[in-house]
Design an enzyme around this catalytic site. Structure first.
Site, PDB file in Angstrom:
ATOM      1  N   GLU A 520       0.823  -1.211   0.000  1.00 35.70           N
ATOM      2  CA  GLU A 520       0.000   0.000   0.000  1.00 35.70           C
ATOM      3  C   GLU A 520       0.859   1.264   0.000  1.00 35.70           C
ATOM      4  O   GLU A 520       0.519   2.245  -0.667  1.00 35.70           O
ATOM      5  CB  GLU A 520      -0.956  -0.011   1.189  1.00 35.70           C
ATOM      6  CG  GLU A 520      -1.936  -1.185   1.215  1.00 35.70           C
ATOM      7  CD  GLU A 520      -2.730  -1.351  -0.066  1.00 35.70           C
ATOM      8  OE1 GLU A 520      -2.849  -0.386  -0.834  1.00 35.70           O
ATOM      9  OE2 GLU A 520      -3.232  -2.461  -0.303  1.00 35.70           O
ATOM     10  N   ASP A 584       3.482  -4.808  -5.588  1.00 30.84           N
ATOM     11  CA  ASP A 584       3.942  -6.111  -5.095  1.00 30.84           C
ATOM     12  C   ASP A 584       5.465  -6.154  -5.013  1.00 30.84           C
ATOM     13  O   ASP A 584       6.036  -6.643  -4.032  1.00 30.84           O
ATOM     14  CB  ASP A 584       3.445  -7.233  -6.014  1.00 30.84           C
ATOM     15  CG  ASP A 584       1.966  -7.549  -5.819  1.00 30.84           C
ATOM     16  OD1 ASP A 584       1.390  -7.117  -4.798  1.00 30.84           O
ATOM     17  OD2 ASP A 584       1.391  -8.233  -6.685  1.00 30.84           O
TER      18      ASP A 584
END
Length: 682
Positions: A520, A584
């Site tokens: 995030e 990611d």
């Protein structure tokens, strides 16, 4: 035609983990977990350097089947189901309390659940609740009257075609603005209307069958219903030509087109926007028109296409958007259409549907009861520590980047330090005093909620943005980064095993929730997020040379993921999934750096036969343990910005040197890449 608005979020779509061991004999008490990595779920016949996802999860994948009422199964699903059971207990207890004070949280939550569980009453009413609106559509004589009806319907919690919401002005993030966005399609995105492969052709046929069924359920004969359904497909095919693709919608600059009311009127002259906004109970001084091409095309199509075709379409939209809240024939029709995209075999039990409806509809009311019972303060404190550690690790990475100039670096660090961190649940709960809930009218309850949501939204127009607001309920198994708020948000629902466990070792927590936190944070610096400054404004703050270097690096990520295939021949769309893939890659690296600051990360003690580093990577792979139905995967490849789970594991790891060292990857292994070809951005 129900109004809905979702912010861009990190969609966690799966999960299953090891079985808990417990010494408790009380079935109502949560089991005490003593094992934090499922060794039995591994497939050690797979070389970890060939496919680490299968090495870590292959045994579990072979041993598990997707439940009939699910589109997939694994970690996210099992955690979601665990949360549903908790919410079910709360809702059943509230529904049993018929003496709760009228207007209280318990009364509204309990009566709403009871009204939705009373399918006998719902079935008895048939489509009676829809008749007032259907009669209004029948009385429409021309497109101007149609737009007048649809715009007025927004204030009733309905609405269609105009794609309206209120949200932060992306170039002045302290102020809310009216936003218009493309809509008007039933199928997932524009290419479904023109592709000639067997799947999309079948979906178009199923859409016509679905519309035909809904029309017949509301009284039309089969020939008339079929004719109207075919006209809807033709009309939506014309609308689809004006739509931007999912990849094009990822460009925030293209989606920012602020204009005056006069400019909007010139863009789409056949819509009386002054009258429409008055009907919608708003008076915007400016509007961000996300996709101007859609509104220009809508204006032309309203005047050029037969009014009967438009009336058929808005009727279908209205019936379809409410079908799940109506009698069994409507629920069955809606399910039979949706399962062509999900692959789901049977409908969920009613209580599961009502738990989801209660969470989505009554939001803060149900959430208050959930966090009070299931989210202890010590979990919030532990998460604070993890987030701060990840932020410190990311800071070091930015400071040590070899491709970024100091001027951009200082602004990047300022943005990182400005990120707001929301954990568990909001500090204050919203007021639902204007929502009326009774036990005997499920449809009316939903209407009351929809009116409340619309009123709450339009009251924000022109006012300062409330950055304490949450975009997800606390029970949600998900997390997100909001660029306009420059915030990362972790609902209580995801702060459970296998993502997070108070008693687990650091390898498991940093590989799980640590990677999610890092993911995030990295969204603030992915190809979209990097275009917003520390205050959440869409504004260029990079030097041209740094932006050029960044884009060159991200192009390599696009190429890497373009090369991955699923279902034999479907290619992942690298440009569609770029933001999530970057998050990611960054999330894994940041989580690993933070893990190496812990005692376990610095040590060498083995657990379950694995070194600390090996256990970190296994814990990471465990949270992406998931199996999907083919129908779900086909839909995801064309519309979902997240890569399939196997590549959310293998993709980042194939670029990460510490993983190579931990599992001794060497040339010849399928995941092996020469150092110079490994993607590295943050």
């Amino acid at each position: 035609m129900k109004i809905g608005f979702a912010i861009s979020a990190f969609a966690l779509l799966t999960l299953n983990a090891c079985q808990s061991k417990t010494s408790s004999t009380d079935a109502d008490q949560p089991a005490q977990r003593t094992s934090f990595f499922d060794v039995s779920g591994m497939d050690t016949s797979v070389n970890p350097g060939d496919n680490f996802f299968l090495y870590a999860n292959g045994g579990w994948i072979k041993a598990n089947k997707i439940p009939e009422d699910e589109s997939g199964w694994g970690s996210f699903y099992t955690l979601y189901n665990e949360n549903q059971q908790k919410l079910k207990t709360i809702l059943q207890n509230a529904a049993a309390n018929k003496d709760a004070a009228k207007g209280s949280v318990e009364q509204k939550v309990g009566d709403y659940y009871a009204s939705g569980m009373d399918t006998a009453t719902i079935d008895q009413k048939g489509y009676e609740p829809l008749k007032p609106m259907l009669q209004k559509i029948d009385s429409v004589r021309n497109y101007k009257e149609l737009v007048n009806l649809l715009s007025a319907s927004y204030a009733q919690g309905n609405g269609d075609l105009l794609g309206f919401y209120v949200g932060p002005d992306e170039k002045n993030s302290t102020k809310n603005i009216a936003v218009l966005y493309q809509n008007g399609l039933t199928l997932p995105e524009k290419d479904y209307y023109t592709k000639t492969n067997s799947n999309t052709v079948a979906h178009r046929r199923q859409m016509v069958q679905y519309a035909t069924k809904l029309f017949m359920l509301t009284g039309l004969d089969s020939a008339t219903a079929s004719s109207k359904a075919s006209s809807i497909l033709q009309l939506e095919t014309a609308i689809a030509k004006s739509h931007r693709s999912p990849v094009e919608l990822r460009d925030p600059q293209r989606n920012y087109n602020k204009m005056s009311l006069a400019q909007l009127q010139k863009l789409s002259p056949n819509v009386d926007w002054s009258a429409a906004f008055k009907n919608m109970q708003v008076s915007p001084d400016s509007i961000n028109v996300g996709q101007p091409g859609y509104f220009a095309a809508l204006s032309k199509l309203l005047a050029s296409q037969p009014i009967d075709a438009w009336k058929a379409k808005v009727k279908f939209d209205y019936i379809s958007s409410n079908a799940a809240d109506l009698s069994k024939p409507f629920r069955d029709a809606e399910f039979n259409f949706s399962k062509s995209f999900s692959g789901q075999k049977v409908q969920k039990e009613r209580w599961k549907t009502m738990v989801s409806n209660s969470d989505a509809g009554l939001k803060d009311l149900l959430s208050q009861l959930f966090v009070k019972q299931y989210f202890p303060p010590e979990a919030k404190k532990r998460m604070d520590e993890l987030v701060n550690n990840l932020q410190a690790a990311f800071k070091k990475r930015i400071e040590n980047l070899d491709w970024m100039t100091d001027s951009t670096r200082q602004k990047a660090l300022a943005k990182l330090n400005s990120i707001t961190k929301k954990i568990g649940y909001p500090d204050t709960w919203k007021n639902y005093d204007d929502v009326t809930i009774t036990r005997d009218n499920f449809f009316a309850n939903n209407e009351s909620i929809a009116k409340h949501d619309y009123k709450e939204m339009i009251e924000k127009l022109g006012k300062p943005v409330d950055k304490t607001e949450w975009g997800m309920t606390p029970a949600t198994v998900n997390a997100y980064y909001n660029p306009s708020f420059n915030e990362i948000v972790f609902p209580a629902g995801i702060l459970q095993f296998p993502f997070f466990e108070m008693n687990a070792d650091d390898a498991i927590n940093y590989g799980g929730i640590g990677m999610v936190i890092g993911h995030e944070m990295t969204h603030g610096f992915d190809d979209q997020g990097r275009q917003y400054d520390a205050e959440g404004n869409l504004k260029e703050w990079w030097s041209p040379s740094d932006a050029e270097k960044f884009n060159a690096k991200t192009n390599e990520v696009v190429k890497q993921y373009d090369s991955y295939t699923i279902l034999d021949s479907l290619h992942i769309i690298g440009k569609l999934t770029l933001g999530e893939n970057l998050a990611d890659l960054g999330g894994l690296a940041i989580a690993y750096d933070a893990y190496k600051m812990t005692d376990q990360g610095k040590g060498s003690e083995k657990i379950d036969g694995f070194t600390p580093d090996q256990r970190f990577f296994l814990g990471f792979a465990q949270v992406w343990r998931l199996i999907n139905r083919d129908e779900t995967m086909r839909l995801r490849v064309t519309t979902d910005p997240h890569s399939p789970e196997m590549f959310r594991v293998n993709g980042p790891l194939s670029n990460f040197a510490p993983f190579y060292a931990a599992f001794n990857l060497k040339a010849g292994d399928k995941m092996f890449k020469e150092p110079a070809s490994r993607a590295k951005v943050w």
